[in-house]
Design a protein around this motif. Structure first.
Motif, PDB file in Angstrom:
ATOM      1  N   ALA A  33     -15.645  -3.641  -8.792  1.00 25.51           N
ATOM      2  CA  ALA A  33     -16.690  -4.653  -8.792  1.00 25.51           C
ATOM      3  C   ALA A  33     -16.709  -5.415  -7.478  1.00 25.51           C
ATOM      4  N   ALA A  34     -15.582  -5.529  -6.851  1.00 28.28           N
ATOM      5  CA  ALA A  34     -15.548  -6.238  -5.581  1.00 28.28           C
ATOM      6  C   ALA A  34     -16.246  -5.445  -4.490  1.00 28.28           C
ATOM      7  N   GLY A  35     -16.261  -4.144  -4.594  1.00 32.95           N
ATOM      8  CA  GLY A  35     -16.992  -3.331  -3.652  1.00 32.95           C
ATOM      9  C   GLY A  35     -16.277  -3.075  -2.347  1.00 32.95           C
ATOM     10  N   ALA A  36     -15.090  -3.639  -2.141  1.00 34.42           N
ATOM     11  CA  ALA A  36     -14.368  -3.429  -0.887  1.00 34.42           C
ATOM     12  C   ALA A  36     -12.908  -3.223  -1.217  1.00 34.42           C
ATOM     13  N   ALA A  37     -12.531  -2.013  -1.503  1.00 33.22           N
ATOM     14  CA  ALA A  37     -11.147  -1.708  -1.845  1.00 33.22           C
ATOM     15  C   ALA A  37     -10.891  -0.243  -1.591  1.00 33.22           C
ATOM     16  N   GLU A  38      -9.663   0.061  -1.171  1.00 24.56           N
ATOM     17  CA  GLU A  38      -9.227   1.435  -0.986  1.00 24.56           C
ATOM     18  C   GLU A  38      -8.184   1.733  -2.045  1.00 24.56           C
ATOM     19  N   ILE A  39      -8.355   2.852  -2.742  1.00 23.18           N
ATOM     20  CA  ILE A  39      -7.480   3.206  -3.857  1.00 23.18           C
ATOM     21  C   ILE A  39      -6.724   4.475  -3.495  1.00 23.18           C
ATOM     22  N   ARG A  40      -5.403   4.436  -3.689  1.00 25.70           N
ATOM     23  CA  ARG A  40      -4.561   5.600  -3.443  1.00 25.70           C
ATOM     24  C   ARG A  40      -3.642   5.799  -4.640  1.00 25.70           C
ATOM     25  N   GLY A  41      -3.461   7.046  -5.018  1.00 24.42           N
ATOM     26  CA  GLY A  41      -2.572   7.357  -6.122  1.00 24.42           C
ATOM     27  C   GLY A  41      -1.897   8.696  -5.909  1.00 24.42           C
ATOM     28  N   GLU A  42      -0.624   8.681  -5.533  1.00 24.56           N
ATOM     29  CA  GLU A  42       0.156   9.893  -5.316  1.00 24.56           C
ATOM     30  C   GLU A  42       1.588   9.625  -5.750  1.00 24.56           C
ATOM     31  N   GLU A  43       2.405  10.678  -5.729  1.00 27.19           N
ATOM     32  CA  GLU A  43       3.815  10.493  -6.051  1.00 27.19           C
ATOM     33  C   GLU A  43       4.506   9.645  -5.000  1.00 27.19           C
ATOM     34  N   ASN A  44       4.233   9.912  -3.741  1.00 23.87           N
ATOM     35  CA  ASN A  44       4.793   9.136  -2.637  1.00 23.87           C
ATOM     36  C   ASN A  44       3.640   8.671  -1.746  1.00 23.87           C
ATOM     37  N   VAL A  45       3.483   7.369  -1.642  1.00 27.16           N
ATOM     38  CA  VAL A  45       2.409   6.786  -0.840  1.00 27.16           C
ATOM     39  C   VAL A  45       3.041   6.036   0.327  1.00 27.16           C
ATOM     40  N   VAL A  46       2.580   6.340   1.536  1.00 33.29           N
ATOM     41  CA  VAL A  46       3.125   5.709   2.740  1.00 33.29           C
ATOM     42  C   VAL A  46       1.962   5.201   3.589  1.00 33.29           C
ATOM     43  N   VAL A  47       2.011   3.932   3.925  1.00 36.01           N
ATOM     44  CA  VAL A  47       1.111   3.367   4.921  1.00 36.01           C
ATOM     45  C   VAL A  47       1.886   3.339   6.234  1.00 36.01           C
ATOM     46  N   ALA A  48       1.506   4.231   7.147  1.00 33.16           N
ATOM     47  CA  ALA A  48       2.286   4.415   8.369  1.00 33.16           C
ATOM     48  C   ALA A  48       2.318   3.141   9.212  1.00 33.16           C
ATOM     49  N   GLU A  49       3.263   3.124  10.158  1.00 28.78           N
ATOM     50  CA  GLU A  49       3.479   1.926  10.961  1.00 28.78           C
ATOM     51  C   GLU A  49       2.262   1.582  11.811  1.00 28.78           C
ATOM     52  N   ASP A  50       1.563   2.577  12.321  1.00 27.70           N
ATOM     53  CA  ASP A  50       0.397   2.333  13.171  1.00 27.70           C
ATOM     54  C   ASP A  50      -0.916   2.337  12.378  1.00 27.70           C
ATOM     55  N   GLU A  51      -0.839   2.356  11.062  1.00 26.40           N
ATOM     56  CA  GLU A  51      -2.042   2.412  10.226  1.00 26.40           C
ATOM     57  C   GLU A  51      -2.465   1.006   9.824  1.00 26.40           C
ATOM     58  N   VAL A  52      -3.793   0.791   9.846  1.00 23.80           N
ATOM     59  CA  VAL A  52      -4.360  -0.506   9.460  1.00 23.80           C
ATOM     60  C   VAL A  52      -5.391  -0.258   8.362  1.00 23.80           C
ATOM     61  N   VAL A  53      -5.208  -0.924   7.225  1.00 21.74           N
ATOM     62  CA  VAL A  53      -6.160  -0.852   6.114  1.00 21.74           C
ATOM     63  C   VAL A  53      -7.000  -2.118   6.171  1.00 21.74           C
ATOM     64  N   ASP A  54      -8.301  -1.970   6.451  1.00 18.85           N
ATOM     65  CA  ASP A  54      -9.161  -3.128   6.670  1.00 18.85           C
ATOM     66  C   ASP A  54      -9.553  -3.837   5.383  1.00 18.85           C
ATOM     67  N   ASP A  55      -9.458  -3.180   4.245  1.00 19.61           N
ATOM     68  CA  ASP A  55      -9.863  -3.769   2.977  1.00 19.61           C
ATOM     69  C   ASP A  55      -8.644  -3.986   2.085  1.00 19.61           C
ATOM     70  N   ASP A  56      -8.931  -4.380   0.838  1.00 17.65           N
ATOM     71  CA  ASP A  56      -7.863  -4.450  -0.161  1.00 17.65           C
ATOM     72  C   ASP A  56      -7.355  -3.042  -0.446  1.00 17.65           C
ATOM     73  N   LEU A  57      -6.097  -2.955  -0.823  1.00 18.39           N
ATOM     74  CA  LEU A  57      -5.473  -1.661  -1.092  1.00 18.39           C
ATOM     75  C   LEU A  57      -4.878  -1.687  -2.491  1.00 18.39           C
ATOM     76  N   TYR A  58      -5.286  -0.688  -3.314  1.00 20.01           N
ATOM     77  CA  TYR A  58      -4.756  -0.539  -4.671  1.00 20.01           C
ATOM     78  C   TYR A  58      -3.990   0.781  -4.722  1.00 20.01           C
ATOM     79  N   VAL A  59      -2.720   0.706  -5.097  1.00 23.27           N
ATOM     80  CA  VAL A  59      -1.841   1.864  -4.989  1.00 23.27           C
ATOM     81  C   VAL A  59      -1.069   2.051  -6.286  1.00 23.27           C
ATOM     82  N   THR A  60      -0.936   3.299  -6.733  1.00 23.92           N
ATOM     83  CA  THR A  60      -0.017   3.683  -7.801  1.00 23.92           C
ATOM     84  C   THR A  60       0.767   4.887  -7.318  1.00 23.92           C
ATOM     85  N   GLY A  61       2.052   4.896  -7.584  1.00 26.62           N
ATOM     86  CA  GLY A  61       2.880   6.008  -7.136  1.00 26.62           C
ATOM     87  C   GLY A  61       4.330   5.794  -7.518  1.00 26.62           C
TER      88      GLY A  61
END
Length: 516
Positions: A33-61
């Motif tokens: 509903a917010a319209g600005a979110a990134e969703i990730r769902g894996e066994e192992n989720v990694v946000v790398a050191e040089d990675e930038v997520v501009d929106d909200d991040l929803y993660v399951t793993g």
């Protein structure tokens, strides 16, 4: 009996954990509903050191590692969560182990077995947590308040705001800029607790409240406990120290040995007997019918009892899973209000299923089995009088209570009675429903036949199975003859179907038509 009440610091973790889980579920349901979110769902989720997520991040793993930057909020559920990078918004996490070594730009709300904030950890605003253990290492900085509910907590970092805690064991070893209000246990009532197996070391905190030499408290200290806090001489407290003694008077020891066993058996007998009387009064057909089913088909009842209990458990889980999936789908369609209604309905339905199964297993099943066993003892399998049914119930419950009191045999008897009683009720209900449907079908067919015959006579036609009748013709009417019109006689063999106005005797004439 303990001298102090553990209720305050045991209720607080449960309340906090419930609120955190509900908040996390609500955020996940309304994410789209917010319209600005990134969703990730894996066994192992990694946000790398040089990675930038501009929106909200929803993660399951299973394992979630954030080494980069999340410019919005981070909502995460998993087994192990590690925050080494930066979360510029709020952090909401539910996991077994949560380790924060980086920066949280706003509030941090965590539900976990173990939460550890390392030397480089920074939480700009409040920290709210519930779980088994909380540890803030020296160097940790928390810019707001700390609200915690846990078995143990070790606060060794810097906290700018207040601390509100409910814990069995609490140790203050850092700097706190505000007040401290705590409900804590005492050494004489808190034993060694089970420590969860996690990937990080869990410190051991002594029961009660402890202030070490490195503790610095700029505000007041107020705590409720059954014993005095262990405050070392090097601890500095700028405000006042208030201790509210929590005392619970020792209750007299209850009966033990055979007397305790007798009292427990008597309590069980009285409870089941009252329930049985109520059931025989309000639901006599159900109780007697289920008892008859159990006598005639015991193995079928046993099998259906096992299937019913197992099926109810599966149904409860299925309703919950389906409701969550449906709520997530509705959230994607920006129907957050409807999603909340779906989840609420599913929770209520699950509560009804669980409560119904528990009441049936614990109360109705023993009553049905007791009525069956008592009837066999009285050599009257289906007592007709209410008094004899009550006597059969009492005899059966007496045997059940005595068997329940036998060591090792009691749990087995309870399980068999639950399976047999539940299965008998299910089989009887199924048979009763089938008989009811058959009666309704037969009633509908009989009503249709009567209406068809009455309509045929009203139209001047003959009943089914009769031959042609008219002027100068002889049809199959009643036994004997009767006048049907001037100069016409209706005679012939007896009919298969009699008109509605026909009587039992032969020779009855059709009533004359009224004058026009």
């Amino acid at each position: 009996m303990p001298r102090t009440s553990p209720v305050p610091f045991l209720l607080r973790p449960l309340t906090l954990l419930t609120l955190l889980v509900l908040a996390l579920a609500g955020a996940l349901l309304t994410a789209s509903a917010a319209g600005a979110a990134e969703i990730r769902g894996e066994e192992n989720v990694v946000v790398a050191e040089d990675e930038v997520v501009d929106d909200d991040l929803y993660v399951t793993g299973g394992s979630v590692v954030v080494d980069g930057t999340v410019r919005g909020d981070l909502l995460v559920a998993g087994g192990t969560i590690t925050i080494n990078g930066t979360v510029e918004g709020d952090l909401m996490a539910a996991a077994q182990t949560v380790v924060i070594e980086g920066t949280v730009g706003d509030d941090a709300r965590v539900a976990s077995q173990v939460l550890r904030l390392g030397e480089q950890a920074r939480v700009t605003d409040d920290l709210i947590t519930a779980g088994y253990s909380l540890e803030t290492r020296p160097g940790t900085e928390i810019g707001g308040d700390v609200l915690l509910g846990a078995y143990q907590a070790l606060l060794a970092g810097t906290i700018d705001g207040d601390v509100t805690a409910g814990a069995a064991a609490l140790a203050l070893a850092g700097s706190i800029g505000g007040d401290v209000q705590a409900d804590v246990g005492s050494a004489d009532e808190i034993g060694a607790a089970w420590a969860p197996t996690t990937g990080v070391a869990v410190p051991r905190v002594d029961p009660g409240l402890t202030l070490t030499d490195t503790a610095r408290l700029d505000g007041n200290l107020y705590y409720r406990s059954g014993t005095e806090a262990a405050i070392t001489p090097g601890a500095e407290i700028a405000g006042q120290v208030t201790h509210e003694q929590v005392v619970v008077e020792d209750e007299p020891a209850g009966p033990a040995g055979p007397l305790a066993l007798l009292i427990a058996g008597l309590r069980l007998f009285v409870t089941l007997f009252l329930v049985g009387l109520l059931a025989l009064w309000l639901l006599p057909r159900a109780v007697t019918g289920a008892a008859g089913t159990l006598r005639s088909r015991p193995w079928l009842s046993l099998g259906w009892g096992a299937l019913t209990i197992a099926g109810t458990a599966v149904a409860v889980l299925a309703v919950l899973v389906v409701s969550i999936l449906l709520a997530i789908a509705l959230g994607w369609l920006t129907l957050a209000g409807l999603a909340a209604a779906v989840v609420t309905t599913a929770v209520v339905l699950d509560l009804v299923l669980v409560l119904g199964l528990v009441l049936t297993v614990a109360l109705l099943a023993p009553v049905v089995v007791a009525c069956t066993a008592g009837g066999l003892l009285l050599r009257d399998r289906a007592p007709a009088r209410f008094g004899k049914r009550v006597l059969a119930l009492a005899l059966g419950l007496l045997i059940y209570v005595l068997l329940r009191a036998v060591p090792f045999l009691g749990p087995v008897v309870a399980l068999l009675v639950a399976l047999l009683g539940v299965g008998a009720l299910v089989v009887w209900a199924w048979d009763a429903a089938r008989r009811s449907r058959a009666r309704r079908r037969a009633d509908r067919e009989r009503d249709w036949d009567r209406g068809h015959d009455a309509g045929s006579w009203a139209a001047g036609s003959q009943p089914r199975g009769s031959g042609p009748a008219g002027p100068g013709h002889t049809g199959s009417g009643q036994a004997g003859s009767g006048q049907t019109g001037p100069g016409h006689t209706l005679s012939g063999p007896p009919q298969q179907t009699r008109p509605p106005w026909a009587g039992e005797g032969s020779g009855r004439q059709r009533p004359p038509e009224p004058p026009r």
